[in-house]
Scaffold this active site. Structure first.
Site, PDB file in Angstrom:
ATOM      1  N   TYR A  98     -81.360  29.745 -19.635  1.00  0.00           N
ATOM      2  CA  TYR A  98     -80.020  29.602 -20.204  1.00  0.00           C
ATOM      3  C   TYR A  98     -80.092  29.177 -21.675  1.00  0.00           C
ATOM      4  O   TYR A  98     -79.245  29.576 -22.486  1.00  0.00           O
ATOM      5  CB  TYR A  98     -79.193  28.602 -19.397  1.00  0.00           C
ATOM      6  CG  TYR A  98     -78.659  29.187 -18.111  1.00  0.00           C
ATOM      7  CD1 TYR A  98     -77.500  29.952 -18.101  1.00  0.00           C
ATOM      8  CD2 TYR A  98     -79.334  28.996 -16.904  1.00  0.00           C
ATOM      9  CE1 TYR A  98     -77.011  30.498 -16.928  1.00  0.00           C
ATOM     10  CE2 TYR A  98     -78.857  29.544 -15.719  1.00  0.00           C
ATOM     11  CZ  TYR A  98     -77.700  30.293 -15.737  1.00  0.00           C
ATOM     12  OH  TYR A  98     -77.221  30.847 -14.566  1.00  0.00           O
ATOM     13  N   GLU A 140     -76.811  27.280  -8.597  1.00  0.00           N
ATOM     14  CA  GLU A 140     -78.066  27.980  -8.300  1.00  0.00           C
ATOM     15  C   GLU A 140     -79.122  27.034  -7.737  1.00  0.00           C
ATOM     16  O   GLU A 140     -79.910  27.418  -6.859  1.00  0.00           O
ATOM     17  CB  GLU A 140     -78.566  28.682  -9.563  1.00  0.00           C
ATOM     18  CG  GLU A 140     -77.707  29.883  -9.935  1.00  0.00           C
ATOM     19  CD  GLU A 140     -77.859  30.313 -11.388  1.00  0.00           C
ATOM     20  OE1 GLU A 140     -78.869  29.932 -12.022  1.00  0.00           O
ATOM     21  OE2 GLU A 140     -76.969  31.026 -11.886  1.00  0.00           O
ATOM     22  N   TYR A 193     -77.548  40.708   0.988  1.00  0.00           N
ATOM     23  CA  TYR A 193     -78.568  41.629   0.492  1.00  0.00           C
ATOM     24  C   TYR A 193     -79.886  40.889   0.291  1.00  0.00           C
ATOM     25  O   TYR A 193     -79.937  39.660   0.276  1.00  0.00           O
ATOM     26  CB  TYR A 193     -78.128  42.261  -0.839  1.00  0.00           C
ATOM     27  CG  TYR A 193     -77.700  41.259  -1.894  1.00  0.00           C
ATOM     28  CD1 TYR A 193     -78.645  40.550  -2.649  1.00  0.00           C
ATOM     29  CD2 TYR A 193     -76.349  41.015  -2.136  1.00  0.00           C
ATOM     30  CE1 TYR A 193     -78.245  39.623  -3.606  1.00  0.00           C
ATOM     31  CE2 TYR A 193     -75.938  40.086  -3.084  1.00  0.00           C
ATOM     32  CZ  TYR A 193     -76.890  39.401  -3.815  1.00  0.00           C
ATOM     33  OH  TYR A 193     -76.499  38.473  -4.757  1.00  0.00           O
ATOM     34  N   PRO A 275     -73.795  47.332   4.112  1.00  0.00           N
ATOM     35  CA  PRO A 275     -73.362  46.022   4.619  1.00  0.00           C
ATOM     36  C   PRO A 275     -72.366  46.133   5.761  1.00  0.00           C
ATOM     37  O   PRO A 275     -72.328  45.268   6.646  1.00  0.00           O
ATOM     38  CB  PRO A 275     -72.741  45.352   3.383  1.00  0.00           C
ATOM     39  CG  PRO A 275     -72.360  46.470   2.479  1.00  0.00           C
ATOM     40  CD  PRO A 275     -73.391  47.527   2.701  1.00  0.00           C
TER      41      PRO A 275
END
Length: 393
Positions: A98, A140, A193, A275
């Site tokens: 970042y 995260e 996924y 999906p």
């Protein structure tokens, strides 16, 4: 959240920055990859960089976040941040990157806007950037710890062995994989996924996400459509066989089938039904009695992957119906409907929660049809393959 002083500056300069973002993002990426070529080689999708879609997604996320802060200064756009965070964790974005992005992004902004970037303007946009970045870093971090399941959250990649390969259609191949270490597969929610990391001929390690189309017998199942010019999809189709090993990150994705008893509508187009196939597989395996409406659009019967599975799941589920639209149906098979997906011809039950997956024009059209049918926007969830160019929609 955003300070009152910065909010005034952002509101005043957002049109200028927004108008210039198309010039800013190419310069940002040029600077970034010149300084860090390894990011293009081993992290960023080279195909999306070449066609410009990743650059559009970055611009869209920054503009959407800034707009949300202005519209609701005391709220954080968590839905947008969650989607981005899942993608970042799935490819291995790290906290220190970042700072790298900040350095080159703000240099590109100054390069494009010049004297318009006064110290006051720079400080306001700096505040926006770090509000977004720090929120993502926190989300995260929690995600990595969650999917690491007691393992090392700094390295989520794991070797899997291909135990079966199935050619669904001429363009779609399904892979059944098991952990090479013999340990159990990670838990996943239908609709999520996995990231696949592939070493290509030039030594680059490119990463792509593929929706799980189900799982069975201690294995995960994902399906890959060969895309025109797709270097990873082409490599997998041409080279990945039963007995080979491949690296996968744990299942991720913020759009997954939620538990409940209310009606569900699953709408897809093309390979967007992967999906949805996992969701139907889960509903059938758990003996669901929910009202389920499946809607799928494809070019023709031969292009329709999981066609037989859709019919089988619909037959197995007591309250399920399916509606298939083919743009150019082949004469040897009966076609249910001809043309693009049109939900005005489908009964949408009251209280429906909808899940959509497919190309962006399809998503826009179906979302509009669902809103017209009275489905609240909050009950319409979508997944996009590739960069999300629809943020804020």
């Amino acid at each position: 959240m955003l300070s009152a002083k910065s909010a005034e500056v952002i509101e005043a300069t957002l049109p200028v920055v927004g108008a210039a973002i198309g010039d800013i993002t190419p310069r940002f990426y040029d600077r970034l990859f010149a300084a860090h070529p390894e990011l293009l080689r081993d992290l960023f999708n080279r195909g999306n960089q070449a066609n410009g879609s990743q650059r559009e997604a970055l611009a869209g996320s920054i503009a959407a976040f800034a707009t949300a802060l202005i519209a609701h200064p005391d709220q954080r756009p968590d839905a947008m941040l969650a989607r981005i965070a899942h993608k970042h964790v799935s490819v291995g974005i790290t906290d220190d990157q970042y700072k790298i992005v900040h350095e080159h992004l703000f240099a590109a902004i100054v390069e494009v806007l010049g004297e318009a970037v006064t110290p006051e303007v720079a400080a306001a946009w700096d505040e926006v950037y770090w509000l977004m970045a720090n929120a993502l870093i926190a989300i995260e971090g929690r995600l990595r710890a969650e999917v690491a399941a007691g393992g090392d959250p700094s390295d989520l990649w794991r070797s899997y062995t291909v135990v079966a390969r199935v050619q669904e259609t001429e363009a779609v191949t399904t892979y059944l994989v098991r952990p090479a270490d013999g340990l159990p597969v990670p838990a996943f929610r239908p609709g999520q996924y996995v990231s696949v990391r592939t070493e290509l001929a030039d030594g680059a390690h490119q990463i792509r996400q593929y929706s799980l189309s189900g799982g069975a017998d201690g294995a995960l199942r994902f399906s890959v459509k060969r895309e025109d010019g797709g270097e990873v999809s082409g490599h997998l189709h041409d080279h990945l066989r039963a007995g080979d090993t491949i690296e996968l990150a744990p299942p991720l994705g913020d759009i997954a089938l939620a538990d409940g008893h209310g009606p569900v509508l699953l709408a897809s187009a093309g390979i967007g039904n992967t999906p949805m196939t996992a969701m139907l597989d889960h509903l059938a395996a758990t003996g669901s009695t929910r009202r389920i409406v499946s809607v799928h659009g494809d070019r023709d019967q031969l292009s329709h992957a999981f066609r037989a599975e859709l019919a089988q799941h619909t037959a197995d589920l007591p309250n399920a119906t399916s509606h298939v639209f083919y743009e150019r149906p082949l004469g040897e098979w009966p076609a249910e409907r001809t043309g693009l997906v049109d939900l005005s011809t489908v009964e949408v039950p009251a209280g429906t929660t909808a899940y959509l997956c497919g190309p962006i024009p399809f998503l826009r059209a179906v979302r509009e049809q669902l809103l017209t049918a009275g489905v609240p926007a909050a009950d319409i969830h979508y997944e996009v393959f590739g960069p999300d160019l629809w943020l804020g929609a």
